[in-house]
Every structure is written in structure tokens, then in C-alpha cells.
Design a protein around this motif. Sequence first.
Motif, PDB file in Angstrom:
ATOM      1  N   PRO A  83      46.969  35.349  28.998  1.00  0.00           N
ATOM      2  CA  PRO A  83      46.466  35.938  30.183  1.00  0.00           C
ATOM      3  C   PRO A  83      47.355  35.772  31.387  1.00  0.00           C
ATOM      4  O   PRO A  83      47.467  36.494  32.305  1.00  0.00           O
ATOM      5  CB  PRO A  83      45.261  34.966  30.621  1.00  0.00           C
ATOM      6  CG  PRO A  83      45.372  33.840  29.407  1.00  0.00           C
ATOM      7  CD  PRO A  83      46.115  34.372  28.492  1.00  0.00           C
ATOM      8  N   GLU A  84      48.379  34.952  31.149  1.00  0.00           N
ATOM      9  CA  GLU A  84      49.490  34.639  32.216  1.00  0.00           C
ATOM     10  C   GLU A  84      50.228  36.032  32.591  1.00  0.00           C
ATOM     11  O   GLU A  84      50.798  36.050  33.638  1.00  0.00           O
ATOM     12  CB  GLU A  84      50.367  33.373  31.821  1.00  0.00           C
ATOM     13  CG  GLU A  84      51.413  33.680  30.624  1.00  0.00           C
ATOM     14  CD  GLU A  84      50.902  33.903  29.396  1.00  0.00           C
ATOM     15  OE1 GLU A  84      49.753  33.819  29.019  1.00  0.00           O
ATOM     16  OE2 GLU A  84      51.721  34.274  28.340  1.00  0.00           O
ATOM     17  N   LEU A  85      50.113  36.888  31.546  1.00  0.00           N
ATOM     18  CA  LEU A  85      50.886  38.075  31.665  1.00  0.00           C
ATOM     19  C   LEU A  85      50.304  38.813  32.956  1.00  0.00           C
ATOM     20  O   LEU A  85      50.920  39.781  33.404  1.00  0.00           O
ATOM     21  CB  LEU A  85      50.886  39.087  30.611  1.00  0.00           C
ATOM     22  CG  LEU A  85      51.671  38.291  29.447  1.00  0.00           C
ATOM     23  CD1 LEU A  85      51.482  39.372  28.056  1.00  0.00           C
ATOM     24  CD2 LEU A  85      53.153  38.417  29.624  1.00  0.00           C
ATOM     25  N   PHE A  86      48.997  38.719  33.293  1.00  0.00           N
ATOM     26  CA  PHE A  86      48.417  39.316  34.468  1.00  0.00           C
ATOM     27  C   PHE A  86      48.057  38.540  35.382  1.00  0.00           C
ATOM     28  O   PHE A  86      47.118  38.736  36.370  1.00  0.00           O
ATOM     29  CB  PHE A  86      47.067  39.972  33.707  1.00  0.00           C
ATOM     30  CG  PHE A  86      47.176  40.649  32.312  1.00  0.00           C
ATOM     31  CD1 PHE A  86      47.831  41.828  32.484  1.00  0.00           C
ATOM     32  CD2 PHE A  86      47.112  40.045  31.158  1.00  0.00           C
ATOM     33  CE1 PHE A  86      48.158  42.612  31.344  1.00  0.00           C
ATOM     34  CE2 PHE A  86      47.409  40.874  29.875  1.00  0.00           C
ATOM     35  CZ  PHE A  86      47.872  42.043  30.037  1.00  0.00           C
ATOM     36  N   ASP A  87      48.837  37.578  35.655  1.00  0.00           N
ATOM     37  CA  ASP A  87      48.599  36.537  36.760  1.00  0.00           C
ATOM     38  C   ASP A  87      48.663  37.292  38.263  1.00  0.00           C
ATOM     39  O   ASP A  87      49.440  38.202  38.528  1.00  0.00           O
ATOM     40  CB  ASP A  87      49.538  35.511  37.081  1.00  0.00           C
ATOM     41  CG  ASP A  87      49.428  34.167  36.030  1.00  0.00           C
ATOM     42  OD1 ASP A  87      48.370  34.329  35.734  1.00  0.00           O
ATOM     43  OD2 ASP A  87      50.413  33.416  35.958  1.00  0.00           O
ATOM     44  N   GLY A  88      47.878  36.984  39.212  1.00  0.00           N
ATOM     45  CA  GLY A  88      47.562  37.612  40.228  1.00  0.00           C
ATOM     46  C   GLY A  88      46.893  38.906  40.457  1.00  0.00           C
ATOM     47  O   GLY A  88      46.956  39.347  41.470  1.00  0.00           O
TER      48      GLY A  88
ATOM     49  N   ILE B 106      54.255  44.981  27.715  1.00  0.00           N
ATOM     50  CA  ILE B 106      53.872  44.498  29.038  1.00  0.00           C
ATOM     51  C   ILE B 106      55.202  44.421  29.964  1.00  0.00           C
ATOM     52  O   ILE B 106      56.272  43.715  29.390  1.00  0.00           O
ATOM     53  CB  ILE B 106      53.265  43.319  28.949  1.00  0.00           C
ATOM     54  CG1 ILE B 106      51.802  43.316  28.495  1.00  0.00           C
ATOM     55  CG2 ILE B 106      52.796  42.815  30.628  1.00  0.00           C
ATOM     56  CD1 ILE B 106      51.696  42.872  27.106  1.00  0.00           C
ATOM     57  N   ALA B 107      55.271  45.114  30.857  1.00  0.00           N
ATOM     58  CA  ALA B 107      56.403  44.853  31.660  1.00  0.00           C
ATOM     59  C   ALA B 107      56.180  44.515  32.963  1.00  0.00           C
ATOM     60  O   ALA B 107      54.943  45.259  33.474  1.00  0.00           O
ATOM     61  CB  ALA B 107      57.024  46.083  31.698  1.00  0.00           C
TER      62      ALA B 107
ATOM     63  N   GLN C  98      37.189  40.351  32.344  1.00  0.00           N
ATOM     64  CA  GLN C  98      36.963  38.836  32.127  1.00  0.00           C
ATOM     65  C   GLN C  98      37.875  38.003  32.854  1.00  0.00           C
ATOM     66  O   GLN C  98      37.794  37.038  33.204  1.00  0.00           O
ATOM     67  CB  GLN C  98      37.191  38.657  30.556  1.00  0.00           C
ATOM     68  CG  GLN C  98      35.745  39.285  29.620  1.00  0.00           C
ATOM     69  CD  GLN C  98      36.307  39.139  28.472  1.00  0.00           C
ATOM     70  OE1 GLN C  98      37.059  38.662  27.609  1.00  0.00           O
ATOM     71  NE2 GLN C  98      35.481  40.086  27.478  1.00  0.00           N
ATOM     72  N   LEU C  99      39.031  38.747  33.366  1.00  0.00           N
ATOM     73  CA  LEU C  99      40.141  38.041  34.284  1.00  0.00           C
ATOM     74  C   LEU C  99      39.926  38.182  35.469  1.00  0.00           C
ATOM     75  O   LEU C  99      40.725  37.939  36.410  1.00  0.00           O
ATOM     76  CB  LEU C  99      41.565  38.374  33.894  1.00  0.00           C
ATOM     77  CG  LEU C  99      41.967  38.136  32.236  1.00  0.00           C
ATOM     78  CD1 LEU C  99      43.490  38.881  32.080  1.00  0.00           C
ATOM     79  CD2 LEU C  99      42.085  36.555  32.062  1.00  0.00           C
TER      80      LEU C  99
END
Length: 435
Positions: free
Chosen positions: A155-160, A56-57, A385-386
Motif C-alpha cells: 500500500p505504501e506505493l500509493f501513499d498520499g 509502478i512508477a 480500500q485505500l
Amino acid sequence: MDVPEPVELLQRLIRVDTTNPPGNEAELVGYLDGILRDAGVSTTLVESAPGRVNLIARVPGRGAASPLLMQGHLDVVPVSDHGWTHPPFSGEIADGFVWGRGALDMKSGVVMMLVALLRTLSEGTQPPGDVVLALLADEEAGGDRGAKYLVENRPELFDGVKYAIGEFGGFTMEIAGRRFYPIQVAEKQICRIRATLRAPGGHGSLARPGGVTARLAEVLRRLDRRRLPVHVTPVVRTMIEAIAAELPAPAGRVARLLLRPALTGRMLAAAGEIGLTLAPMFSHTATPNIVSASGGAVNVRPTEAQIDLDGRLLPGFRPADLLAELTALLGDDVELDVFRYDPVEMEPNLELFDTLASVLREHDPSGTPVPLLMPASTDGRFFAQLGIQTYGFTPMTLPTSMAFSSLVHGVDERIPVEAVEFGTSCVTSLLTRFR
Ligand SMILES: [Zn+2]
């Protein structure tokens, strides 16, 4: 910064065998991680199991849009068939195509996303919002080590993030001589069902009619002959109306008849190949793919038979809806148990659709983008789901003669060389203008 050529990069990706099972995405992730780090992009590697790594970047944007996720999977399905014109892990270029497993599904998509990001950075352009690139393991075997793992554990990797691009969509589909670009905005839900049949057994020498194998044959025949009831969902209505509006008057009128459930079945049957492609968008499906019945020996009549059905539910429906339709079709002596259900509860959100459509129109004014309900599943279901809406956007202009659906997971999977550049330049445009 040295930005790789998309076609060359695709060849390299195909040559790293990521057949799943076992996947072994780690080697390919290591290679791609090197390219990103050389370009000054910091990455996070998440190992979900030995040899199973996700990358993830996040590249910062200028804060004018919510972050955009670009998610692509690195694994490919096994090559079970012989008869490839060019070896499946050669990445050869021949006759204007790049050949090999993953050429369509979806190493080309990964190339488009990665190169688009590097081009954007090398031009010194800051995207409107953060761009999150997720290169994922395990999509083809259910995503437990890939997207599902990340959504549940990181899930924090996809915040926002509100929107994502992923597979499937942006490839051409020819209808009545017109060119369309379906963009996946929704997908069917996996609902796997075990059907069990029972009947008295006995000695194999007592050749009585009936019995569990005869009942099994009846059930299989019925599943093959009858289609489950038609449901016209909002996404499919929007899709068919958009297609109909582009067709010449008589064909457009005919296409709209698909939206009348009493006529849908007949219209699909009359439409030939395109009817077969569209059919699963109008009903739940349940395909008998694993069948077993055995008395344990050839002289013992079995008392039980099982069928594992690959069930796919339309959006907005629940497993109970499919079970009721199957009971009505097969009879209530067939026991039905759901053994896997992957719900997709998010309503499709079309807010980014117009931006994607305008990118495609600019790159190919002769094509019409339309929303698509994907009959299969993608990692999009986990990101939903997010609250993330995925759009299928790996644009490819394909020759009319090329049957996309038979090459994905099939023999001689290949992509036109120009399509790789076409998709890369579409995704690069998107990165300057998503909102
Ligand atoms: Zn795929």
C-alpha cells in the motif's frame, strides 16, 4: 526524449498476447519498463506470482496537489470466438481503426496514460502533484495478482493518493442525438451466489411431472422474465439529471421519469437499446451463468440442481439485500449462498469530476460529461480500500454506429485511430492541472 506515437505504441501492446488466464504480463511489463527507464523514470516491479508482474512508477510533482494515480491493466480476456475481420493480436490499422484484443479494454487506456506522462516530462512540465502510474496484471480474472495484491501487500506505493483515473469512462454515448461522455465515479459490487434446488429423485423410467429439473427451468425462466426491484441511487440520480438537462424539453422530461421507481421499468423497456444499457444501473442483477443438474446417469432423476449467479449489487447495499429480493422472486425453497463478495464501501467523491469534465469540454465542446455508475467491476474497487476515488477516464470519441459494450470482450474489438490521440491529449491536459 523520444516520446512514442500513441497509435504505434498501441499496435505494439496488442501484439504482445496477455490473454488472462494465464496473463503472462511479464514480457509486456519488461517492454514498457524499458520505455520508462529510457525516459529517466524509475520504476518498481512487483511480481505477485511467476510471470505476473506489476509496474509502478512515481514521478514527483511540485507539491501543489495530492498525488494522482493512473491505473491501467495490461491483461486481456481470451479470444474465444472466430470471425475476427483482422487477427486479434495483429494490431492492424484498417478503415481508420486499430484492431485487436485490448484495443478498447484497455491497452488504449494504458497508452494514453503512459504517453501523457512522457509528453509531460519531455515538455519539462512538472505536474501539480506526484503522478503514480500503475500498470497492472490480472484485472480480467479478479485482480488477485494485480491491484488486490498491491493494495494488500504494497500500500505504501500509493501513499498520499486521493484520486485515480482508470477504466471505464470518457467514451461517447449518444442519447436522443446528443453526445455524452459518461465518467465512471462508482461501480456495482460483485456478489456471486450459488442457488441450490432439491427434490426427490428416482428411476428415470418413472416419468413423473415435476422434479428438480422442472423446478430449475421455472427458476431460470423467472430470472429471465422479471427484473429485481428498482433503487434510485444518488449517482444514478445525478447522472440522469445531468443527461435530462441537456436533452430538448420533451425528451428531458421523459428521461426524468426514469427516476420515479414506479415508472422506471416501463421507461427502460420503451427506450430500446439505451434502456438495456441503463437498466442494470437501477437494480441489483443476478444472471444465471453456470447451470448444472445431473443424476450421474441418464436413467437417474437428479435430486439436486445448482445455478451460479453473477450477482451485482448497487452501491450502498449489502448481500442480504439481494438475497432477500431473490428469495421473494424465486421462493424460499431455493437455497442461496454467497460465495464471493467484493464490497465497495467508499461513498463516491466527485471532487475531481469538474476538472475531468473541463478537460473533455475543451477537447470536444459538443459533448457533455456526466457521472456514471459502472454496472461491472474494475480495479477501482481495490483502490477504494485505500480511500482512493477512481474516475473512469480513458477519453474516446466513438462513431455513433459503434456499440462500445458489444466490442469490449467481443469479436472485432477496435478503436478509431483518432480516439487514441484524443484520449492521450486529454490525459496530457489533466496532468498539468489536477488539483
Ligand atoms: Zn478492463
